[in-house]
Design a protein around this motif. Sequence first.
Motif, PDB file in Angstrom:
ATOM      1  N   ASN A 217       0.847  -1.203   0.000  1.00 35.01           N
ATOM      2  CA  ASN A 217       0.000   0.000   0.000  1.00 35.01           C
ATOM      3  C   ASN A 217       0.877   1.246   0.000  1.00 35.01           C
ATOM      4  N   LYS A 218       0.732   2.092  -0.984  1.00 37.56           N
ATOM      5  CA  LYS A 218       1.570   3.285  -1.113  1.00 37.56           C
ATOM      6  C   LYS A 218       0.699   4.502  -1.469  1.00 37.56           C
ATOM      7  N   THR A 219      -0.300   4.755  -0.634  1.00 38.70           N
ATOM      8  CA  THR A 219      -1.201   5.866  -0.964  1.00 38.70           C
ATOM      9  C   THR A 219      -0.544   7.226  -0.756  1.00 38.70           C
ATOM     10  N   GLY A 220       0.431   7.267   0.166  1.00 40.79           N
ATOM     11  CA  GLY A 220       1.054   8.551   0.496  1.00 40.79           C
ATOM     12  C   GLY A 220       0.207   9.412   1.416  1.00 40.79           C
ATOM     13  N   ASP A 221      -0.961   8.897   1.835  1.00 39.53           N
ATOM     14  CA  ASP A 221      -1.855   9.672   2.702  1.00 39.53           C
ATOM     15  C   ASP A 221      -1.300   9.784   4.115  1.00 39.53           C
ATOM     16  N   VAL A 222      -1.466  10.926   4.712  1.00 34.50           N
ATOM     17  CA  VAL A 222      -1.113  11.162   6.115  1.00 34.50           C
ATOM     18  C   VAL A 222      -2.376  11.643   6.819  1.00 34.50           C
ATOM     19  N   ILE A 223      -2.893  10.828   7.733  1.00 35.54           N
ATOM     20  CA  ILE A 223      -4.120  11.165   8.450  1.00 35.54           C
ATOM     21  C   ILE A 223      -3.743  11.882   9.745  1.00 35.54           C
ATOM     22  N   GLN A 224      -4.246  13.081   9.932  1.00 38.43           N
ATOM     23  CA  GLN A 224      -3.944  13.842  11.136  1.00 38.43           C
ATOM     24  C   GLN A 224      -5.034  13.621  12.201  1.00 38.43           C
ATOM     25  N   PRO A 225      -4.680  13.737  13.500  1.00 33.49           N
ATOM     26  CA  PRO A 225      -5.675  13.559  14.573  1.00 33.49           C
ATOM     27  C   PRO A 225      -6.899  14.455  14.421  1.00 33.49           C
ATOM     28  N   SER A 226      -6.718  15.636  13.903  1.00 28.27           N
ATOM     29  CA  SER A 226      -7.857  16.550  13.736  1.00 28.27           C
ATOM     30  C   SER A 226      -8.893  15.972  12.778  1.00 28.27           C
ATOM     31  N   GLU A 227      -8.438  15.199  11.797  1.00 26.24           N
ATOM     32  CA  GLU A 227      -9.356  14.570  10.848  1.00 26.24           C
ATOM     33  C   GLU A 227     -10.186  13.488  11.532  1.00 26.24           C
ATOM     34  N   ILE A 228      -9.569  12.750  12.444  1.00 25.99           N
ATOM     35  CA  ILE A 228     -10.298  11.743  13.221  1.00 25.99           C
ATOM     36  C   ILE A 228     -11.309  12.430  14.134  1.00 25.99           C
ATOM     37  N   ASN A 229     -10.876  13.501  14.765  1.00 24.16           N
ATOM     38  CA  ASN A 229     -11.760  14.246  15.663  1.00 24.16           C
ATOM     39  C   ASN A 229     -13.002  14.733  14.933  1.00 24.16           C
ATOM     40  N   SER A 230     -12.827  15.200  13.706  1.00 27.55           N
ATOM     41  CA  SER A 230     -13.968  15.670  12.907  1.00 27.55           C
ATOM     42  C   SER A 230     -14.881  14.519  12.531  1.00 27.55           C
TER      43      SER A 230
END
Length: 288
Positions: A272-285
């Motif tokens: 898996n090489k999506t390159g995505d970086v999920i930030q905590p603020s995105e989870i919070n939302s």
Amino acid sequence: IIWAIIPFLILIAVAWPATKSILNLKDTASPDITIKATGYQWKWGYDYLKGEGEGISFLSNLSTPQDQITGNAPKSEHYLLEVDNPMVVPVGKKVRMLLTSNDVIHAWMVPAFGVKQDAIPGFVRDTWFRAEKVGIYRGQCAELCGKDHGFMPIVVEVLSAENYTAWVGEQKKKIAAAAEDPNKKWNPADLKARGEKVYAANCVACHQANGQGVKGTFPALDGSRLVNGPRGRHIEIVLNGKQGTTMAGFGKQLSDTDLAAVITYERNSWSNKTGDVIQPSEINSARK
């Protein structure tokens, strides 16, 4: 008539103290400490609700090394009966336990305390115990709950009043130190490194270290359309689980940072090489 009266009196003499004892066994009123134990596949979560230690919460996972489980190392004295975070209580205090489950039916059992109570999804059951001696007491989940049922131990450490107070103080300091800024922007390397640890502690039992899962039971994450697809759907599944499958939600178990880290790890590991970086603020939302 005497043959009727004498057995009746004997029955009353036996039944009266027996009834009082049974009622006392079920009486959870006036506890010194109240702790909620939540069963998860396959770990326990503890929340200290009332009494000294109120506000402390943590997960308790099996700590037996994997090489012992696979037979590549000698088994320790407490093989499969050891955890990373034991439940801690003071000696001589009445402890009320509230039992529930996040997924399937579990059972919290510690034989030394004479306690065995089912933890049922959607219900809260209660029981109590009072430990009379300082020491470490061990138990297990006593309800068949899936693949790793045998890897779900319970460890209760009973401390003196002074040592328990010291433990509570240490836990409060850890909670304060672990408090994280929900708006912090993590760099990809640190987030992925943290995600690898979260994955090892929570996901590897089903999806395997290599991300290949278990064919026909637990889907592979390596090359998965879900993991390589829209990030919103991936977040939703990890946060809330998927109804009708064995995939439980981790929203109540893990922090925003841990969830962001493990999803980032899954989307950028193996093939898996999506390159995505999920930030905590995105989870919070996504929680809202």
